[in-house]
Write a protein that holds these residues in place. Structure first.
Motif, PDB file in Angstrom:
ATOM      1  N   HIS A  13     -16.977  24.326  46.639  1.00  0.00           N
ATOM      2  CA  HIS A  13     -16.361  25.644  46.537  1.00  0.00           C
ATOM      3  C   HIS A  13     -16.534  26.563  47.736  1.00  0.00           C
ATOM      4  O   HIS A  13     -15.752  27.492  47.916  1.00  0.00           O
ATOM      5  CB  HIS A  13     -16.941  26.387  45.321  1.00  0.00           C
ATOM      6  CG  HIS A  13     -16.693  25.719  44.029  1.00  0.00           C
ATOM      7  ND1 HIS A  13     -15.464  25.695  43.433  1.00  0.00           N
ATOM      8  CD2 HIS A  13     -17.526  25.033  43.202  1.00  0.00           C
ATOM      9  CE1 HIS A  13     -15.536  25.041  42.294  1.00  0.00           C
ATOM     10  NE2 HIS A  13     -16.772  24.622  42.136  1.00  0.00           N
ATOM     11  N   ASP A  83     -18.445  29.988  43.729  1.00  0.00           N
ATOM     12  CA  ASP A  83     -17.357  29.412  42.932  1.00  0.00           C
ATOM     13  C   ASP A  83     -16.329  30.470  42.528  1.00  0.00           C
ATOM     14  O   ASP A  83     -15.598  30.315  41.555  1.00  0.00           O
ATOM     15  CB  ASP A  83     -17.887  28.676  41.708  1.00  0.00           C
ATOM     16  CG  ASP A  83     -18.691  29.528  40.760  1.00  0.00           C
ATOM     17  OD1 ASP A  83     -18.845  30.743  41.009  1.00  0.00           O
ATOM     18  OD2 ASP A  83     -19.179  28.982  39.750  1.00  0.00           O
ATOM     19  N   GLU A  84     -16.264  31.530  43.326  1.00  0.00           N
ATOM     20  CA  GLU A  84     -15.288  32.597  43.137  1.00  0.00           C
ATOM     21  C   GLU A  84     -14.499  32.780  44.429  1.00  0.00           C
ATOM     22  O   GLU A  84     -14.941  32.371  45.499  1.00  0.00           O
ATOM     23  CB  GLU A  84     -15.973  33.924  42.792  1.00  0.00           C
ATOM     24  CG  GLU A  84     -16.720  33.904  41.484  1.00  0.00           C
ATOM     25  CD  GLU A  84     -17.516  35.163  41.218  1.00  0.00           C
ATOM     26  OE1 GLU A  84     -17.801  35.416  40.039  1.00  0.00           O
ATOM     27  OE2 GLU A  84     -17.858  35.891  42.172  1.00  0.00           O
ATOM     28  N   ASN A 112     -11.956  34.369  34.744  1.00  0.00           N
ATOM     29  CA  ASN A 112     -12.732  33.139  34.578  1.00  0.00           C
ATOM     30  C   ASN A 112     -11.828  32.040  34.030  1.00  0.00           C
ATOM     31  O   ASN A 112     -11.284  32.171  32.928  1.00  0.00           O
ATOM     32  CB  ASN A 112     -13.874  33.371  33.572  1.00  0.00           C
ATOM     33  CG  ASN A 112     -14.796  34.469  34.018  1.00  0.00           C
ATOM     34  OD1 ASN A 112     -15.631  34.254  34.869  1.00  0.00           O
ATOM     35  ND2 ASN A 112     -14.641  35.651  33.455  1.00  0.00           N
ATOM     36  N   TYR A 113     -11.684  30.961  34.782  1.00  0.00           N
ATOM     37  CA  TYR A 113     -10.925  29.813  34.283  1.00  0.00           C
ATOM     38  C   TYR A 113     -11.809  29.031  33.323  1.00  0.00           C
ATOM     39  O   TYR A 113     -12.942  28.684  33.655  1.00  0.00           O
ATOM     40  CB  TYR A 113     -10.463  28.935  35.442  1.00  0.00           C
ATOM     41  CG  TYR A 113      -9.368  29.571  36.239  1.00  0.00           C
ATOM     42  CD1 TYR A 113      -8.062  29.572  35.768  1.00  0.00           C
ATOM     43  CD2 TYR A 113      -9.640  30.210  37.447  1.00  0.00           C
ATOM     44  CE1 TYR A 113      -7.040  30.179  36.486  1.00  0.00           C
ATOM     45  CE2 TYR A 113      -8.633  30.815  38.167  1.00  0.00           C
ATOM     46  CZ  TYR A 113      -7.341  30.804  37.681  1.00  0.00           C
ATOM     47  OH  TYR A 113      -6.342  31.411  38.392  1.00  0.00           O
ATOM     48  N   ASP A 116      -9.680  22.858  32.196  1.00  0.00           N
ATOM     49  CA  ASP A 116      -9.601  21.907  33.308  1.00  0.00           C
ATOM     50  C   ASP A 116      -8.166  21.428  33.464  1.00  0.00           C
ATOM     51  O   ASP A 116      -7.361  21.524  32.538  1.00  0.00           O
ATOM     52  CB  ASP A 116     -10.497  20.690  33.038  1.00  0.00           C
ATOM     53  CG  ASP A 116     -11.945  20.935  33.400  1.00  0.00           C
ATOM     54  OD1 ASP A 116     -12.210  21.634  34.386  1.00  0.00           O
ATOM     55  OD2 ASP A 116     -12.822  20.418  32.687  1.00  0.00           O
ATOM     56  N   THR A 120      -4.778  26.203  31.966  1.00  0.00           N
ATOM     57  CA  THR A 120      -5.110  27.380  32.768  1.00  0.00           C
ATOM     58  C   THR A 120      -5.646  28.516  31.898  1.00  0.00           C
ATOM     59  O   THR A 120      -5.457  29.686  32.208  1.00  0.00           O
ATOM     60  CB  THR A 120      -3.880  27.859  33.563  1.00  0.00           C
ATOM     61  OG1 THR A 120      -2.822  28.119  32.641  1.00  0.00           O
ATOM     62  CG2 THR A 120      -3.452  26.832  34.594  1.00  0.00           C
ATOM     63  N   THR A 122      -7.907  31.347  30.453  1.00  0.00           N
ATOM     64  CA  THR A 122      -8.793  32.259  31.165  1.00  0.00           C
ATOM     65  C   THR A 122      -9.468  33.222  30.204  1.00  0.00           C
ATOM     66  O   THR A 122      -9.007  33.452  29.086  1.00  0.00           O
ATOM     67  CB  THR A 122      -8.026  33.091  32.212  1.00  0.00           C
ATOM     68  OG1 THR A 122      -7.043  33.882  31.554  1.00  0.00           O
ATOM     69  CG2 THR A 122      -7.406  32.230  33.280  1.00  0.00           C
ATOM     70  N   TYR A 169     -14.191  29.906  39.046  1.00  0.00           N
ATOM     71  CA  TYR A 169     -13.941  28.543  38.610  1.00  0.00           C
ATOM     72  C   TYR A 169     -15.143  27.903  37.918  1.00  0.00           C
ATOM     73  O   TYR A 169     -15.050  26.803  37.399  1.00  0.00           O
ATOM     74  CB  TYR A 169     -13.540  27.687  39.818  1.00  0.00           C
ATOM     75  CG  TYR A 169     -12.323  28.229  40.524  1.00  0.00           C
ATOM     76  CD1 TYR A 169     -11.049  27.962  40.037  1.00  0.00           C
ATOM     77  CD2 TYR A 169     -12.444  29.033  41.658  1.00  0.00           C
ATOM     78  CE1 TYR A 169      -9.925  28.468  40.662  1.00  0.00           C
ATOM     79  CE2 TYR A 169     -11.321  29.547  42.293  1.00  0.00           C
ATOM     80  CZ  TYR A 169     -10.070  29.266  41.791  1.00  0.00           C
ATOM     81  OH  TYR A 169      -8.960  29.778  42.401  1.00  0.00           O
ATOM     82  N   ARG A 172     -15.143  26.320  34.113  1.00  0.00           N
ATOM     83  CA  ARG A 172     -14.334  25.168  33.724  1.00  0.00           C
ATOM     84  C   ARG A 172     -15.280  24.135  33.113  1.00  0.00           C
ATOM     85  O   ARG A 172     -16.412  23.958  33.591  1.00  0.00           O
ATOM     86  CB  ARG A 172     -13.609  24.583  34.924  1.00  0.00           C
ATOM     87  CG  ARG A 172     -12.471  25.454  35.391  1.00  0.00           C
ATOM     88  CD  ARG A 172     -11.704  24.807  36.506  1.00  0.00           C
ATOM     89  NE  ARG A 172     -10.400  25.448  36.625  1.00  0.00           N
ATOM     90  CZ  ARG A 172      -9.632  25.357  37.678  1.00  0.00           C
ATOM     91  NH1 ARG A 172     -10.026  24.634  38.714  1.00  0.00           N
ATOM     92  NH2 ARG A 172      -8.471  25.964  37.706  1.00  0.00           N
ATOM     93  N   GLU A 175     -17.016  21.846  35.528  1.00  0.00           N
ATOM     94  CA  GLU A 175     -18.037  22.522  36.333  1.00  0.00           C
ATOM     95  C   GLU A 175     -19.299  22.757  35.512  1.00  0.00           C
ATOM     96  O   GLU A 175     -20.419  22.572  36.006  1.00  0.00           O
ATOM     97  CB  GLU A 175     -17.517  23.869  36.855  1.00  0.00           C
ATOM     98  CG  GLU A 175     -16.428  23.755  37.878  1.00  0.00           C
ATOM     99  CD  GLU A 175     -16.940  23.293  39.226  1.00  0.00           C
ATOM    100  OE1 GLU A 175     -18.068  23.640  39.611  1.00  0.00           O
ATOM    101  OE2 GLU A 175     -16.195  22.562  39.889  1.00  0.00           O
TER     102      GLU A 175
END
Length: 183
Positions: A13, A83-84, A112-113, A116, A120, A122, A169, A172, A175
């Motif tokens: 990331h 991760d942003e 925030n996602y 996966d 999409t 959020t 991200y 997810r 992640e």
């Protein structure tokens, strides 16, 4: 403006994050908390002006973020995670916020996602992510750390930025599993 990050094993990331803030940050401070995936080497190879520090991890996110603040020299700080990414359309609004010293800080929208692949989904919330780097302003909290003004009586108001958003991200499912966040 100093963009301040703490990182650990963010090879997947870090480039996206740093490139999103490079156009607006006068200084980028990254404090590594023990990466074993080459994150510091990736940062060094990007050709960006990044001040890289280190912190011996002690299970305290606030303490690590305070080390980043100690390395910072800007009048304002943008707290962002690896991760942003800062959405490009919010850059102008962040710049405008920096010329308003009557505010202590600003809340940014964080998207925030939570899915996966093609999902999409959020979850959106706001958090204090842009703030004046004043004496007594620091992070508190071992987990879910927050920006706190410890100076009694200063009472600067905080604002909300309407169009400046961070895409996150890290929630997810892939992640969360890869980083063992459920533990």
């Amino acid at each position: 403006l100093t963009a301040a990050l703490i990182v650990k094993n963010e090879a997947a990331h870090i480039e996206r994050c740093l490139r999103s803030i490079a156009p607006i940050a006068d200084e980028i401070v990254v404090v590594d908390t023990g990466s074993a995936d080459g994150t510091p080497e990736i940062i060094a190879g990007l050709g960006l002006n990044v001040k890289l520090g280190s912190f011996a991890w002690c299970n305290d996110f606030g303490a690590a973020r305070n080390v980043a603040l100690e390395l910072a020299t800007g009048d304002w700080a943008l707290w962002i995670d690896a991760d942003e990414e800062l959405q490009e359309e919010g850059v102008g609004e962040v710049r405008q916020a920096l010329i308003r010293p009557q505010f202590g800080g600003y809340y940014l929208r964080i998207i925030n996602y939570t899915g996966d692949g093609l999902d999409t989904s959020t979850y959106t919330h706001s958090a204090m992510r842009l703030f004046q780097r004043l004496p007594g302003v620091r992070f508190e909290g071992r987990v879910h750390e927050q920006v706190i003004d410890t100076v009694k009586g200063r009472d600067l108001p905080n604002g909300n930025l309407g169009s400046a958003s961070l895409l996150h991200y890290g929630y997810r499912p892939s992640e969360m599993e890869a980083k063992g966040k459920h533990e």
